[in-house]
Write a protein that holds these residues in place. Structure first.
Motif, short mmCIF file in Angstrom:
data_model
loop_
_atom_site.label_atom_id
_atom_site.label_comp_id
_atom_site.label_asym_id
_atom_site.label_seq_id
_atom_site.Cartn_x
_atom_site.Cartn_y
_atom_site.Cartn_z
N PRO A 121 -14.31 -23.76 23.14
CA PRO A 121 -14.23 -22.72 22.11
C PRO A 121 -12.86 -22.05 22.10
O PRO A 121 -12.22 -21.88 23.14
CB PRO A 121 -15.31 -21.72 22.54
N PHE A 122 -12.39 -21.68 20.92
CA PHE A 122 -11.14 -20.95 20.80
C PHE A 122 -11.25 -19.62 21.54
O PHE A 122 -12.21 -18.88 21.37
CB PHE A 122 -10.83 -20.70 19.32
N ASP B 173 -17.48 -22.36 18.62
CA ASP B 173 -16.52 -21.32 18.25
C ASP B 173 -17.15 -20.22 17.40
O ASP B 173 -16.51 -19.20 17.16
CB ASP B 173 -15.36 -21.92 17.44
N ARG C 166 -7.60 -25.61 13.44
CA ARG C 166 -8.93 -25.15 13.79
C ARG C 166 -9.92 -25.45 12.67
O ARG C 166 -11.11 -25.70 12.92
CB ARG C 166 -8.90 -23.65 14.09
N LYS D 250 -13.79 -27.26 12.79
CA LYS D 250 -15.01 -26.50 12.46
C LYS D 250 -15.65 -26.92 11.15
O LYS D 250 -16.75 -26.46 10.83
CB LYS D 250 -14.68 -25.01 12.43
#
Length: 513
Positions: free
Chosen positions: A98-99, A287, A369, A373
């Motif tokens: 996860p970011f 995320d 990103r 996602k």
């Protein structure tokens, strides 16, 4: 042979009976509240629990084993243990982790627990900040209402230092205000700046709980926000007035509400505007900041009914993270009359704005990103349909304005006429907010760094003032909770030295736009 009743017909019959019973008050008792309207998106992304009646449904020991853990696979070659890190990735793996994770292989459950544990402290700190800057006890005008009847909040709400007044402050030099740290309208931060992302007000979450985040809450009181649901005005059908019929436009009702009001192309654009697409905090990956995997966010989840209800996030145009600023969702009303779009991006068409929101508002301007996602690449046909629908959203009617967008003297009060003269004269409002739409299609730099030690914002897009009473709070980040706060702010920043009566007249005029 016994006649069979179709299931659908039976369901409708039962539903009609239940509805009749629901609406019939019982003797001496308050009838129960009506059920909350269903949300097609929530229903689509929520699995149903079913009984385990078949062998293949039951979890086996293999299903529960640790064999699927990323640390368990044997190496593909017996030589790998002799290589650096034994051939493994021991640091962060962007495609998986996860970011913002604190360690590699951090699980979603660990992230969510840490965020939930931290949330009370995060919101308490934001509440303390807001209470130090604003009087958050709402005051409402007893007669002036927004388009659907919500009272307009009255200010100013910004707090001044003890003994200071707005007139004394306006008489000071900018450098003195900066040195003594007296500027009352500092940048309003996101409650959780390091994470940022879209945050929705509670009145919207009550109807659409899929938009709730587990790490942060909305921070401003509802009294200082636009109506929910907002009114909808169509520039193609002005005779209809508000066409929302008191509903929030969504996948559940867009066709029923609009199939006879707009063209098929516009209706298809509206369908896309209410279709959720993966977004930074609402997606199917680890995320996300929603408790359950999400289909995403629709354009009109933020721009509710083509307007806004005060949702905010961080602007996508600045880096590093700490130089980004809070950005309120702007209204789509009057898009047909605007030549640039975006607070800083100066996008030159509504089609470009529509297409690039996927990389900007949805994914913070980070296509890397976004790819992880679920960024959706919209073809230009759908984009043009969405743009055509956005161009239908009109400003609220302004009964006292003539065809040129100026006050009709026969309808206006004396105070409103004085306010208009100030707007186009001493107050200098029209230097940016000109023409019938009260904007100049330009970007301007207020140079707020003259008054505060905060870094400069640079040029920002001028927004329209038409229908402004429907759109609190004000400025790009919502730091001005009322029109009175806004007038005080610009009186100070522009140095126009308005009197108390002139400020009141200017507010009265702004309410007529």
């Amino acid at each position: 042979m016994r006649q069979m009743v179709p299931v659908v017909g039976g369901a409708l019959l039962v539903g009609g009976i239940l509805l009749g019973l629901w609406s019939r008050p019982t003797d001496g008792q308050t009838p129960p509240p009506p059920p909350r309207p269903s949300d097609a998106v929530q229903d689509a992304q929520t699995p149903r629990a079913v009984p385990e009646m078949r062998p293949e449904q039951r979890k086996t020991e293999h299903d529960r084993s640790a064999v699927f853990h990323p640390g368990t696979p044997a190496p593909s070659s017996s030589a790998l243990p002799t290589q650096p890190d034994e051939g493994r990735v021991t640091g962060f793996d962007f495609s998986r982790d996860p970011f913002g994770a604190k360690k590699p292989l951090q699980t979603f459950e660990e992230t969510m627990k840490a965020d939930i544990d931290a949330k009370p402290g995060v919101m308490a700190a934001q509440r303390k900040l807001l209470e130090s800057r604003f009087n958050l006890t709402p005051r409402q005008d007893p007669t002036v209402k927004m388009s659907r009847g919500k009272p307009v909040p009255v200010g100013p709400t910004a707090k001044l230092d003890d003994g200071m007044t707005w007139d004394r402050l306006a008489a000071m030099k900018p450098e003195d205000i900066r040195t003594r740290k007296l500027f009352p309208s500092l940048a309003l931060p996101h409650p959780k700046h390091a994470t940022g992302g879209q945050v929705f007000p509670q009145m919207q979450l009550s109807m659409f709980p899929r938009l709730e985040r587990f790490d942060v809450d909305f921070d401003l009181p509802e009294a200082f926000l636009p109506e929910f649901p907002p009114a909808i005005f169509l520039q193609s059908r002005p005779e209809l007035g508000d066409v929302s019929r008191g509903e929030v436009v969504s996948l559940n009702n867009f066709s029923r509400l609009f199939k006879d009001l707009i063209t098929p192309v516009q209706l298809d654009g509206l369908r896309m505007l209410v279709t959720p697409l993966p977004q930074e905090e609402f997606n199917a990956t680890d995320d996300r900041k929603s408790a359950h995997p999400s289909l995403g966010v629709a354009c009109l989840d933020c721009h509710v009914n083509g307007h806004t209800t005060g949702q905010f996030h961080l602007n996508p145009d600045n880096r590093p993270q700490e130089r980004r600023f809070r950005l309120d969702t702007t209204s789509l009303r009057g898009m047909f009359n605007q030549q640039i779009h975006g607070s800083k991006r100066s996008l030159r068409s509504v089609e470009d704005f529509t297409e690039f929101e996927q990389r900007t508002a949805y994914f913070n301007g980070d296509q890397i990103r976004a790819a992880k996602k679920g960024m959706t690449i919209l073809d230009r046909v759908r984009v043009s349909h969405m743009a055509q629908m956005q161009n239908m959203f009109d400003f609220p009617p302004a009964a006292k304005l003539n065809a040129q967008g100026r006050l009709d003297p026969a309808r206006a009060t004396e105070a409103e006429r004085r306010g208009e003269a100030l707007f186009f004269g001493k107050a200098q409002c029209s230097s940016c907010h000109s023409g019938p739409a009260y904007l100049d299609h330009q970007m301007h730099n207020l140079q707020l760094e003259r008054f505060t030690g905060e870094p400069p914002l640079g040029p920002m897009k001028t927004t329209t003032l038409r229908g402004i009473k429907d759109s609190p709070p004000y400025l790009h980040d919502g730091r001005l909770l009322t029109l009175e706060d806004t007038v005080e702010f610009f009186n100070l920043v522009l140095g126009v030295r308005l009197t108390r009566q002139e400020k009141a007249d200017l507010v009265v005029f702004l309410r007529q736009l």
